[in-house]
Design an enzyme around this catalytic site. Structure first.
Site, short mmCIF file in Angstrom:
data_model
loop_
_atom_site.label_atom_id
_atom_site.label_comp_id
_atom_site.label_asym_id
_atom_site.label_seq_id
_atom_site.Cartn_x
_atom_site.Cartn_y
_atom_site.Cartn_z
N GLN A 188 -4.94 -3.77 -21.11
CA GLN A 188 -5.15 -3.05 -19.79
C GLN A 188 -4.65 -4.22 -18.79
O GLN A 188 -4.63 -3.44 -17.72
CB GLN A 188 -7.18 -2.59 -19.71
N ARG A 224 -15.88 -11.61 -18.16
CA ARG A 224 -15.37 -11.59 -19.70
C ARG A 224 -13.84 -10.68 -20.58
O ARG A 224 -13.85 -9.82 -19.33
CB ARG A 224 -16.37 -10.17 -19.69
N HIS A 280 -10.30 -5.62 -28.68
CA HIS A 280 -10.77 -4.84 -27.58
C HIS A 280 -9.95 -3.48 -27.37
O HIS A 280 -8.83 -3.08 -26.65
CB HIS A 280 -10.68 -5.04 -25.60
N ASN A 300 -15.20 -4.28 -28.98
CA ASN A 300 -15.97 -4.12 -27.84
C ASN A 300 -16.03 -2.31 -28.49
O ASN A 300 -14.94 -1.61 -29.05
CB ASN A 300 -14.92 -3.49 -26.80
N GLU A 301 -17.16 -1.43 -28.53
CA GLU A 301 -17.10 -0.01 -28.03
C GLU A 301 -16.91 0.60 -29.46
O GLU A 301 -15.99 1.40 -29.40
CB GLU A 301 -16.56 0.12 -26.93
N ASN A 342 -22.37 -1.37 -22.35
CA ASN A 342 -21.49 -0.62 -22.19
C ASN A 342 -21.67 0.51 -21.26
O ASN A 342 -22.04 1.67 -21.29
CB ASN A 342 -19.92 -0.66 -22.31
N TYR A 390 -21.96 3.74 -18.33
CA TYR A 390 -21.51 4.47 -17.62
C TYR A 390 -21.52 5.88 -16.58
O TYR A 390 -22.27 5.85 -16.00
CB TYR A 390 -20.21 4.82 -17.82
N GLU A 444 -20.47 -4.30 -19.50
CA GLU A 444 -19.73 -2.83 -18.81
C GLU A 444 -20.09 -2.14 -17.48
O GLU A 444 -21.48 -1.81 -17.73
CB GLU A 444 -17.98 -2.58 -19.23
N TRP A 460 -17.26 -3.24 -14.52
CA TRP A 460 -15.61 -3.22 -14.88
C TRP A 460 -15.47 -2.28 -13.79
O TRP A 460 -15.82 -1.40 -13.12
CB TRP A 460 -16.10 -1.94 -15.99
N GLU A 489 -5.74 2.52 -17.57
CA GLU A 489 -6.95 3.51 -17.92
C GLU A 489 -6.53 4.26 -19.51
O GLU A 489 -7.34 5.14 -19.52
CB GLU A 489 -7.58 3.88 -17.20
N TRP A 490 -6.45 3.45 -20.30
CA TRP A 490 -5.84 4.53 -21.53
C TRP A 490 -5.43 5.48 -21.94
O TRP A 490 -3.83 5.27 -21.02
CB TRP A 490 -7.53 4.10 -22.28
#
Ligand code: IFM
Length: 448
Positions: free
Chosen positions: A19, A76, A120, A164-165, A290, A292, A359, A406, A413-414
């Site tokens: 990213q 991180r 990640h 990650n995730e 993480n 949101y 995050e 984050w 952003e992907w």
């Protein structure tokens, strides 16, 4: 105590290699699934890719100084597997290891503790060509890469996260296909879950040593039923199973949730792999969360999406419901109390385990004002609300050890490319200029 937080509390900001780094062909880096995916027409909303991103590969020293100037004491970042082992297995690239050594040393020189994530999402493309996370071999190659990286950097990095995730890697990568590698294999995506968790367990077993802390960063979320009807409650059970229990239970209790395996018709497949569970459930030093937003779901009559196209295999008749909460630009509802809810859920499974918010953040369409500032009041409000939840928990004696915003920087952003900004620092992608946003200025004052 600083503003109600103990002095040892970790305050950081996070990024991830693909990213922010750019420099995708520099110093021997091999291609990853995200290079392939982002260069496939139609995959990224605004047609951008991570070739240059924030040019963090060349500007990390400036970015780490910026982070330190905000009063943050931890960074991180993630390590790109294809920089270290360019083809995913076999030859190691010393230039890749050197890069992360310089990055970690720069953190330490600035009084910043490095927190490294080993995966990640940038899987080396040759491993995807050989089956990706759907095959067991990828977990073993991940262990080898983790061991080489840890051997080389364990003198400067003392906080490690394996994955990650993994929910995203499995269900967006192999379920809905919204993320690389963009495959839609239906309930087969459950195989990716197991191989990711096995990779975590194998890596942990290979790298764990005294004097460092080892964990994993997950993205669990509170799942609510839209109504009390049996159908909606069953929908919530299914989504909670896929999103939360399928990861938390094997990691923290050493067992997969039987109902999820039944829902997805994978009981027999998982039974054959039961011998992997002690590795997957080996003790952790911490779990990273993480967070949101929460999710509210319903199960209206009739099939909503065809099997094999959902990020929720086995739950194709479940839909997310708008509950009227204010939303960020991602369409994600804002509910800071959800952070407390999910941390408490994890704490019940593992009462002594240290937790970090690894995050937390929000996307908004920021603009640079005529006088060159970014006044992101909505992000500031989001940040303040979630930090307040952390403060309450810490004051209650809850084992929460740190908070990472984050993201440090606006970044790629992907599937949304550059069309979504999560940074507390604005990045002008044309000039690579950094502008400290109002949310970051608030954080700096809060920590001062
Ligand atoms: O940008 C991502 C990050 O890579 C993983 N967690 C969620 C963020 C926002 O979507």
């Amino acid at each position: 105590m600083t503003n109600g937080f103990p002095s040892g509390f970790t305050w950081g900001a996070a990024t991830a290699s693909y990213q922010v780094e750019g420099a995708v062909a520099s110093d021997g880096r091999g291609p990853s699934i995200w290079d392939t995916f982002a260069h496939t027409p139609g995959r990224i909303a605004d047609g951008t890719n991570g070739d240059v991103a924030d040019d963090h590969y060349h500007r990390f020293a400036e970015d780490i100084r910026l982070l330190a100037d905000l009063g943050l004491n931890a960074y991180r970042f993630s390590i790109a597997w294809p920089r270290i082992v360019p083809t995913g297995s076999g030859a190691v690239n010393p230039a890749g290891l050197d890069f992360y050594r310089r990055l970690a040393e720069t953190c330490l020189e600035n009084g910043v503790t490095p927190y490294a994530t080993l995966y990640h999402w940038d899987l080396p493309q040759p491993l995807e060509d050989a089956g990706g996370w759907l095959v067991r071999d990828t977990a073993e190659r991940f262990r080898d890469y983790a061991a080489v990286t840890h051997d080389a950097l364990s003198d400067v990095i003392k906080h490690w996260m394996t994955l990650n995730e993994p929910w995203c890697s499995a269900f967006l990568g192999y379920g809905s296909g919204e993320h690389a590698p963009g495959r839609t294999v239906g309930t087969e995506a459950l195989k990716a879950v197991h191989h990711l968790l096995l990779g975590h367990g194998l890596a942990l077993d290979a790298i764990r040593s005294d004097g460092a802390a080892y964990g994993i960063a997950l993205n669990p979320a509170p799942i609510h039923a839209a109504s009390d009807s049996p159908a909606d409650r069953d929908a919530a059970r299914r989504i909670d199973g896929l999103r939360n229990r399928l990861f938390l239970e094997p990691l923290l209790t050493g067992r997969y949730p039987a109902d999820v395996l039944e829902d997805t018709g994978t009981t027999a497949w998982f039974a054959e792999r039961e011998a992997d569970l002690p590795l997957i459930g080996a003790p952790l030093d911490f779990v990273g969360v993480n967070y949101y937003c929460p999710t509210t779901v319903a199960a209206p009559d009739g099939l909503i999406s065809a099997p094999g196209t959902s990020s929720q295999p086995g739950s194709e008749n479940v839909v997310a419901v708008d509950t009227g909460l204010p939303e960020t630009q991602m369409g994600w509802p804002i509910q800071a109390s959800g952070l407390r809810d999910i941390l408490v859920t994890i704490n019940k499974l593992a009462p002594e385990l240290p937790l970090y918010v690894t995050e937390n953040g929000s996307a908004y369409p920021d603009v640079v004002t005529a006088d060159g500032t970014v006044e992101d009041d909505e992000r500031l409000d989001y940040l303040r609300r979630h930090v307040a939840v952390c403060k309450d928990l810490v004051s209650e004696g809850f084992p929460l050890k740190g908070y990472f915003a984050w993201s440090l920087l606006d970044n790629f952003e992907w599937a949304w490319g550059h069309s979504r900004r999560f940074g507390i620092v604005y990045v002008d992608y044309a000039t690579q200029e950094r502008i400290v946003k109002k949310s970051a200025r608030w954080l700096r004052d809060f920590l001062a």
